[in-house]
Scaffold this motif. Structure first.
Motif, short mmCIF file in Angstrom:
data_model
loop_
_atom_site.label_atom_id
_atom_site.label_comp_id
_atom_site.label_asym_id
_atom_site.label_seq_id
_atom_site.Cartn_x
_atom_site.Cartn_y
_atom_site.Cartn_z
N THR A 56 0.84 -1.19 0.00
CA THR A 56 0.00 0.00 0.00
C THR A 56 0.87 1.24 0.00
O THR A 56 2.04 1.21 0.42
N ARG A 57 0.30 2.33 -0.46
CA ARG A 57 0.98 3.63 -0.45
C ARG A 57 -0.02 4.71 -0.09
O ARG A 57 -1.22 4.57 -0.38
N TYR A 58 0.50 5.78 0.52
CA TYR A 58 -0.37 6.87 0.96
C TYR A 58 0.26 8.22 0.65
O TYR A 58 1.48 8.39 0.71
N LEU A 59 -0.61 9.18 0.37
CA LEU A 59 -0.21 10.57 0.31
C LEU A 59 0.25 10.98 1.70
O LEU A 59 -0.37 10.58 2.70
N ASP A 60 1.30 11.75 1.79
CA ASP A 60 1.85 12.10 3.10
C ASP A 60 0.82 12.72 4.03
O ASP A 60 0.78 12.44 5.24
N SER A 61 -0.04 13.54 3.50
CA SER A 61 -0.99 14.28 4.33
C SER A 61 -2.10 13.40 4.90
O SER A 61 -2.85 13.84 5.77
N VAL A 62 -2.23 12.17 4.42
CA VAL A 62 -3.29 11.29 4.94
C VAL A 62 -2.72 10.09 5.70
O VAL A 62 -3.49 9.30 6.26
N LYS A 63 -1.41 9.96 5.72
CA LYS A 63 -0.80 8.85 6.47
C LYS A 63 -1.25 8.92 7.92
O LYS A 63 -1.34 9.99 8.51
N ASP A 64 -1.49 7.79 8.51
CA ASP A 64 -1.93 7.64 9.91
C ASP A 64 -3.37 8.07 10.12
O ASP A 64 -3.88 8.02 11.25
N ARG A 65 -4.04 8.51 9.05
CA ARG A 65 -5.47 8.86 9.16
C ARG A 65 -6.33 7.99 8.24
O ARG A 65 -7.47 7.67 8.57
N PHE A 66 -5.80 7.62 7.08
CA PHE A 66 -6.55 6.83 6.10
C PHE A 66 -5.96 5.43 6.02
O PHE A 66 -4.74 5.24 6.14
N THR A 67 -6.82 4.45 5.77
CA THR A 67 -6.38 3.07 5.60
C THR A 67 -7.09 2.45 4.40
O THR A 67 -8.32 2.48 4.32
N ILE A 68 -6.31 1.90 3.49
CA ILE A 68 -6.87 1.24 2.32
C ILE A 68 -6.83 -0.27 2.53
O ILE A 68 -5.89 -0.80 3.14
N SER A 69 -7.85 -0.95 2.03
CA SER A 69 -7.90 -2.41 2.13
C SER A 69 -8.74 -2.95 0.98
O SER A 69 -9.44 -2.19 0.31
N ARG A 70 -8.65 -4.27 0.77
CA ARG A 70 -9.46 -4.87 -0.28
C ARG A 70 -9.99 -6.22 0.20
O ARG A 70 -9.33 -6.93 0.96
N ASP A 71 -11.20 -6.52 -0.26
CA ASP A 71 -11.90 -7.75 0.12
C ASP A 71 -12.22 -8.51 -1.16
O ASP A 71 -13.13 -8.12 -1.90
N ARG A 72 -11.49 -9.59 -1.42
CA ARG A 72 -11.68 -10.34 -2.64
C ARG A 72 -13.02 -11.07 -2.67
O ARG A 72 -13.52 -11.39 -3.74
N THR A 73 -13.59 -11.34 -1.50
CA THR A 73 -14.88 -12.03 -1.49
C THR A 73 -16.01 -11.11 -1.93
O THR A 73 -17.07 -11.58 -2.34
N LYS A 74 -15.77 -9.81 -1.85
CA LYS A 74 -16.78 -8.83 -2.24
C LYS A 74 -16.36 -8.00 -3.45
O LYS A 74 -17.09 -7.08 -3.86
#
Length: 122
Positions: A56-74
């Motif tokens: 995963t990668r994040y824009l510096d201004s959103v690190k520690d505030r945003f979390t990306i994830s993925r669900d292959r079942t959905k």
């Protein structure tokens, strides 16, 4: 096809979870990214996740505030946004390159959702 949902109006400090439902393609093949564009500003990459979900990668201004994830079942990618700030106000898009490698460079994306509005205001 990529379809975003979960946007809306939230107060500063609040949370939202965006969803990107993917259909018509092999979900496990594609990296997915979240991008945003605020009025009068250029589109920018917020976060991205590899096809495997391990990178995963994040824009510096959103690190520690945003979390990306993925669900292959959905066949869905999520962006959990916490401690939202007024400067997070924008139209948020999910997008995918034609491959498994994630990128925050919007110009490399081949497929786009229509976008969804997130407004952070008191």
């Amino acid at each position: 096809q990529l379809v975003e949902s979960g946007g809306g109006l939230v107060q500063p400090g609040g949370s939202l979870r965006l969803s990107c439902a993917v259909s018509g393609v092999i979900f496990d093949y594609f990296a997915i990214g979240w991008f945003r564009q605020a009025p009068g500003k250029e589109r920018e990459g917020v976060s991205c996740i590899s096809s495997s979900g391990y990178h995963t990668r994040y824009l510096d201004s959103v690190k520690d505030r945003f979390t990306i994830s993925r669900d292959r079942t959905k066949n869905t990618v999520y962006l959990q946004m916490d401690n939202l700030k007024p400067e997070d106000t924008a139209v948020y898009y999910c997008a995918a390159p034609d491959g498994p490698s994630p990128s925050l460079d919007w110009s490399t994306m081949d497929y786009w959702g229509k976008g969804i509005l997130v407004t952070v205001s008191s």
